[in-house]
Design an enzyme around this catalytic site. Structure first.
Site, mmCIF file in Angstrom:
data_model
loop_
_atom_site.group_PDB
_atom_site.id
_atom_site.type_symbol
_atom_site.label_atom_id
_atom_site.label_comp_id
_atom_site.label_asym_id
_atom_site.label_seq_id
_atom_site.Cartn_x
_atom_site.Cartn_y
_atom_site.Cartn_z
ATOM 1 N N THR A 21 -6.086 -7.872 -0.632
ATOM 2 C CA THR A 21 -6.905 -7.569 0.542
ATOM 3 C C THR A 21 -8.376 -7.933 0.325
ATOM 4 O O THR A 21 -8.842 -7.940 -0.817
ATOM 5 C CB THR A 21 -6.797 -6.058 0.853
ATOM 6 O OG1 THR A 21 -7.820 -5.687 1.758
ATOM 7 C CG2 THR A 21 -6.982 -5.215 -0.401
ATOM 8 N N ASP A 22 -9.069 -8.159 1.426
ATOM 9 C CA ASP A 22 -10.520 -8.415 1.322
ATOM 10 C C ASP A 22 -11.282 -7.145 0.960
ATOM 11 O O ASP A 22 -12.462 -7.210 0.600
ATOM 12 C CB ASP A 22 -11.065 -9.001 2.639
ATOM 13 C CG ASP A 22 -10.919 -8.071 3.846
ATOM 14 O OD1 ASP A 22 -10.232 -7.031 3.733
ATOM 15 O OD2 ASP A 22 -11.477 -8.392 4.909
ATOM 16 N N GLU A 23 -10.593 -5.975 1.034
ATOM 17 C CA GLU A 23 -11.302 -4.716 0.793
ATOM 18 C C GLU A 23 -11.754 -4.576 -0.665
ATOM 19 O O GLU A 23 -12.608 -3.746 -0.981
ATOM 20 C CB GLU A 23 -10.436 -3.532 1.234
ATOM 21 C CG GLU A 23 -10.058 -3.663 2.701
ATOM 22 C CD GLU A 23 -9.456 -2.417 3.330
ATOM 23 O OE1 GLU A 23 -9.709 -1.307 2.856
ATOM 24 O OE2 GLU A 23 -8.720 -2.572 4.322
ATOM 25 N N TYR B 151 -7.767 3.166 -2.237
ATOM 26 C CA TYR B 151 -6.882 2.039 -1.898
ATOM 27 C C TYR B 151 -7.452 0.732 -2.422
ATOM 28 O O TYR B 151 -6.787 0.002 -3.153
ATOM 29 C CB TYR B 151 -6.687 1.949 -0.374
ATOM 30 C CG TYR B 151 -6.107 0.618 0.077
ATOM 31 C CD1 TYR B 151 -4.828 0.222 -0.319
ATOM 32 C CD2 TYR B 151 -6.854 -0.261 0.880
ATOM 33 C CE1 TYR B 151 -4.309 -1.003 0.080
ATOM 34 C CE2 TYR B 151 -6.331 -1.483 1.284
ATOM 35 C CZ TYR B 151 -5.059 -1.851 0.869
ATOM 36 O OH TYR B 151 -4.540 -3.077 1.246
ATOM 37 N N LYS C 201 -6.101 -1.842 -5.412
ATOM 38 C CA LYS C 201 -5.779 -3.264 -5.184
ATOM 39 C C LYS C 201 -6.652 -4.149 -6.081
ATOM 40 O O LYS C 201 -6.185 -5.152 -6.629
ATOM 41 C CB LYS C 201 -5.981 -3.646 -3.711
ATOM 42 C CG LYS C 201 -4.998 -3.027 -2.729
ATOM 43 C CD LYS C 201 -3.554 -3.442 -2.930
ATOM 44 C CE LYS C 201 -3.290 -4.884 -2.566
ATOM 45 N NZ LYS C 201 -1.825 -5.198 -2.619
HETATM 46 P P1 NAD Z 1 2.903 -1.515 4.709
HETATM 47 O O1 NAD Z 1 2.367 -0.185 4.298
HETATM 48 O O2 NAD Z 1 3.258 -1.751 6.132
HETATM 49 O O3 NAD Z 1 4.211 -1.841 3.867
HETATM 50 C C1 NAD Z 1 4.300 -1.589 2.496
HETATM 51 C C2 NAD Z 1 5.766 -1.720 2.094
HETATM 52 O O4 NAD Z 1 5.842 -1.473 0.662
HETATM 53 C C3 NAD Z 1 6.676 -0.686 2.763
HETATM 54 O O5 NAD Z 1 7.859 -1.313 3.200
HETATM 55 C C4 NAD Z 1 6.974 0.317 1.656
HETATM 56 O O6 NAD Z 1 8.244 0.941 1.784
HETATM 57 C C5 NAD Z 1 6.915 -0.571 0.417
HETATM 58 N N1 NAD Z 1 6.601 0.197 -0.804
HETATM 59 C C6 NAD Z 1 5.605 1.097 -0.955
HETATM 60 N N2 NAD Z 1 5.648 1.614 -2.211
HETATM 61 C C7 NAD Z 1 6.669 0.991 -2.848
HETATM 62 C C8 NAD Z 1 7.207 1.079 -4.167
HETATM 63 N N3 NAD Z 1 6.678 1.921 -5.074
HETATM 64 N N4 NAD Z 1 8.257 0.282 -4.487
HETATM 65 C C9 NAD Z 1 8.791 -0.560 -3.573
HETATM 66 N N5 NAD Z 1 8.343 -0.676 -2.310
HETATM 67 C C10 NAD Z 1 7.295 0.091 -1.961
HETATM 68 O O7 NAD Z 1 1.832 -2.576 4.190
HETATM 69 P P2 NAD Z 1 1.355 -3.954 4.843
HETATM 70 O O8 NAD Z 1 0.259 -3.667 5.789
HETATM 71 O O9 NAD Z 1 2.538 -4.731 5.264
HETATM 72 O O10 NAD Z 1 0.695 -4.652 3.561
HETATM 73 C C11 NAD Z 1 1.483 -5.427 2.666
HETATM 74 C C12 NAD Z 1 0.602 -5.951 1.549
HETATM 75 O O11 NAD Z 1 -0.452 -6.734 2.106
HETATM 76 C C13 NAD Z 1 -0.070 -4.864 0.732
HETATM 77 O O12 NAD Z 1 -0.070 -5.261 -0.610
HETATM 78 C C14 NAD Z 1 -1.486 -4.801 1.282
HETATM 79 O O13 NAD Z 1 -2.400 -4.375 0.292
HETATM 80 C C15 NAD Z 1 -1.707 -6.248 1.667
HETATM 81 N N6 NAD Z 1 -2.658 -6.473 2.772
HETATM 82 C C16 NAD Z 1 -2.513 -5.801 3.961
HETATM 83 C C17 NAD Z 1 -3.403 -6.054 4.990
HETATM 84 C C18 NAD Z 1 -3.256 -5.369 6.324
HETATM 85 O O14 NAD Z 1 -4.149 -5.526 7.184
HETATM 86 N N7 NAD Z 1 -2.193 -4.649 6.599
HETATM 87 C C19 NAD Z 1 -4.431 -6.995 4.823
HETATM 88 C C20 NAD Z 1 -4.540 -7.656 3.597
HETATM 89 C C21 NAD Z 1 -3.644 -7.396 2.586
HETATM 90 P P1 TYD Z 2 -7.386 0.748 9.587
HETATM 91 O O1 TYD Z 2 -6.482 0.171 10.619
HETATM 92 O O2 TYD Z 2 -6.993 2.025 8.919
HETATM 93 O O3 TYD Z 2 -7.661 -0.414 8.521
HETATM 94 P P2 TYD Z 2 -8.727 -0.474 7.283
HETATM 95 O O4 TYD Z 2 -9.276 0.885 7.050
HETATM 96 O O5 TYD Z 2 -7.878 -0.933 6.156
HETATM 97 O O6 TYD Z 2 -9.753 -1.469 7.708
HETATM 98 O O7 TYD Z 2 -8.806 0.982 10.269
HETATM 99 C C1 TYD Z 2 -9.511 -0.074 10.872
HETATM 100 C C2 TYD Z 2 -10.871 0.460 11.291
HETATM 101 O O8 TYD Z 2 -10.691 1.415 12.342
HETATM 102 C C3 TYD Z 2 -11.614 1.198 10.195
HETATM 103 O O9 TYD Z 2 -13.004 0.919 10.301
HETATM 104 C C4 TYD Z 2 -11.348 2.652 10.473
HETATM 105 C C5 TYD Z 2 -11.218 2.696 11.979
HETATM 106 N N1 TYD Z 2 -10.274 3.682 12.550
HETATM 107 C C6 TYD Z 2 -10.690 4.518 13.595
HETATM 108 O O10 TYD Z 2 -11.851 4.457 14.071
HETATM 109 N N2 TYD Z 2 -9.783 5.391 14.116
HETATM 110 C C7 TYD Z 2 -8.510 5.501 13.630
HETATM 111 O O11 TYD Z 2 -7.724 6.350 14.124
HETATM 112 C C8 TYD Z 2 -8.107 4.645 12.557
HETATM 113 C C9 TYD Z 2 -6.722 4.729 11.985
HETATM 114 C C10 TYD Z 2 -9.027 3.749 12.054
#
Ligand code: NAD
Ligand code: TYD
Length: 351
Positions: free
Chosen positions: A131-133, A156, A160
C-alpha cells in the site's frame, strides 16, 4: 501448466485478481489460500469456483506447517501475496492481528517459498502487494515516489511497511526473486462495507447517518480495482526483480467531496430529490493519527511498463454505485454476518 498461489483471494482485491487470472490464463492453475476472516467471502468467487484451473484452500498464512505442506503439495511457480488485515480502524483497536498476519504471515510465506524453491529460481516469483500508506502522510503538495522515505503512522501501515522491508531483505540476502507494488486506495465491487465508499453507498441507500471523520478534509487517491489488477498482471510479467512499483491514477479527492459526489450519484439513480442524502452527513470524531493526504506518482510504472488506468474516476464511481445497488443481497449478507455463520458450519475445525 504453471501453478500460482494467490493469498487473500477471497477478499476485495484478491477476488478480482483471482477471477482475472483464472479467466485470462486457463493454462495456469490458480490456488487461492485464504483464512476466510470477516473480510474473506467465497461468494465473491461464485462465478468461477468450478473452473478446472481454480482451487480454494482454507488456511492461515501464519500457520507454518500448513503453508509448508501446501508448497509441497502444489509446487508453486509463483506467489502473489495479498492476504492481510487491511482496515486502519481495526488496526488501531487491535494491532496484534495485523502484526501476526501482515508481518509473521509474510515471513512464513517467504520461508516456505525459499525452502521449496532452493536454488531452482528460474521462472519463480514472490509478488508482494502493498500500500501507499507505508510512505506516511503528505502535506498539501507533493507525491509519493518509489524512493519516498517510509514513514508509516498507523499499526496497519507499519505492519505493511515491515512486510515490505522483509520481502526486500529476502531478495537481497537470499536472492529470492521478488517484486513489490504499493497502490493507492482501491474502490469497486466486493469491498467490505467498513471501508469508506461501500459504507457510504450502503448508508445512503438505507437512509442511515454517513460518518465523516473530523472535518472531512483528508485526501485519498482513488483507483478502480480493475486497474490495480491490470497493474499487478503487468508487473508480474514484466516488472524487474527486486524493484518496487507505485500504482495510482491521480484521482485525489477530499473525503467530504467524495461523500457528496456519492450522495448525488445515488440520489439520481434512486430517483430521490436533489440534496436529500447530503442531510445524512454526520461529522464524527476524527481517526487517531489520521493521515492527511495520500497521492501517488506512478510514472515509473507508466514509463517503464506502459501501464495506464482503463476507466476515469467518474466512470469508476458510476460503475461502483451501480454494482452496490444491484448487489443488495451480497451487502445484506456481509453486513448481517450470516455468511460467517455459514462458513463456520462449512469449514469450522477443518482446513
Ligand atoms: P481485504 O481485507 O478485503 O481482504 C483480505 C483477505 O485476506 C481476506 O479474504 C481475508 O480472509 C484474508 N486473510 C486475512 N488474514 C489472513 C490470514 N492470516 N491467512 C490467510 N488469509 C487471510 O483486503 P483488500 O482490500 O482486498 O487488500 C488486499 C491486499 O492489498 C492487502 O495486502 C492490502 O494491504 C493491499 N492493498 C489494499 C488497498 C485497498 O485500498 N484496499 C490498497 C493498496 C494495497
Ligand atoms: P478507508 O476506506 O478506511 O481507507 P484508508 O483509511 O485506508 O485510507 O478510509 C478512507 C478515508 O475516509 C480515510 O481518510 C478515513 C475516512 N473515513 C471516514 O471519514 N468515515 C468512515 O466511516 C470511514 C470508514 C473512513
Amino acid at each position: 501448466m504453471k501453478t500460482i498461489l494467490i493469498t487473500g483471494g477471497a477478499g476485495f482485491i484478491g477476488s478480482h485478481l483471482v477471477r482475472h487470472w483464472v479467466e485470462k490464463y486457463p493454462d495456469t492453475q490458480v490456488v487461492n489460500l485464504d483464512k476466510l476472516t470477516y473480510a474473506g467471502n467465497l461468494e465473491n468467487l461464485k462465478d468461477i469456483e468450478s473452473r478446472p484451473n481454480y482451487t480454494f484452500e482454507k488456511g492461515d498464512i501464519v500457520d507454518a506447517d500448513h503453508v509448508k505442506a501446501l508448497f509441497g503439495k502444489y509446487r508453486f511457480d509463483a506467489v502473489i501475496h495479498l492476504a492481510a488485515e487491511s482496515h486502519v480502524d481495526r488496526s488501531i483497536a487491535n494491532p496484534m492481528d495485523f502484526i501476526m498476519t501482515n508481518i509473521v504471515g509474510t515471513v512464513t510465506l517467504l520461508n516456505a517459498a525459499r525452502a521449496q524453491w532452493g536454488n531452482d529460481l528460474e521462472g519463480k516469483l514472490f509478488y508482494h502487494v502493498s500500500t501507499d500508506e507505508v510512505y506516511g502522510s503528505l502535506g498539501e503538495e507533493g507525491f509519493f515516489t518509489e524512493t519516498t522515505r517510509y514513514d508509516p503512522r498507523s499499526p496497519y501501515s507499519a505492519s505493511k511497511a515491515s512486510s515490505d522491508h522483509i520481502v526486500r531483505s529476502y531478495f537481497h540476502t537470499y536472492g529470492l526473486p521478488a517484486v513489490i507494488s504499493n497502490c493507492s486506495n482501491n474502490y469497486g465491487g466486493f469491498q467490505f462495507p467498513e471501508k469508506l465508499i461501500p459504507l457510504v453507498i450502503n448508508n445512503i441507500k438505507n437512509r442511515k447517518p454517513i460518518p465523516v471523520y473530523g472535518k472531512g478534509l483528508n485526501v485519498r487517491d482513488w483507483l478502480f480495482v480493475g486497474d490495480h489488477v491490470s497493474a499487478i498482471d503487468l508487473i508480474f510479467h514484466k516488472g524487474r526483480k527486486g524493484e518496487t512499483y507505485n500504482v495510482g491514477g491521480h484521482n485525489e479527492k477530499r473525503n467530504i467531496d467524495l461523500v457528496k459526489l456519492l450522495c448525488r450519484i445515488v440520489d439520481r439513480k434512486l430517483g430521490r430529490a436533489e440534496g436529500e442524502s447530503e442531510k445524512l452527513i454526520t461529522y464524527v470524531q476524527d481517526r487517531a493519527g489520521h493521515d492527511l493526504r495520500y497521492a501517488i506518482d506512478s510514472s515509473k510504472l507508466s514509463g517503464e511498463l506502459g501501464w495506464k488506468p482503463s476507466v476515469t474516476f467518474e466512470q469508476g464511481m458510476e460503475l461502483t454505485v451501480d454494482w452496490y445497488l444491484q448487489h443488495e443481497e451480497w451487502l445484506r449478507n456481509v453486513t448481517s454476518g450470516e455468511y460467517q455463520k455459514y462458513y463456520q458450519g462449512q469449514y469450522g475445525g477443518r482446513r
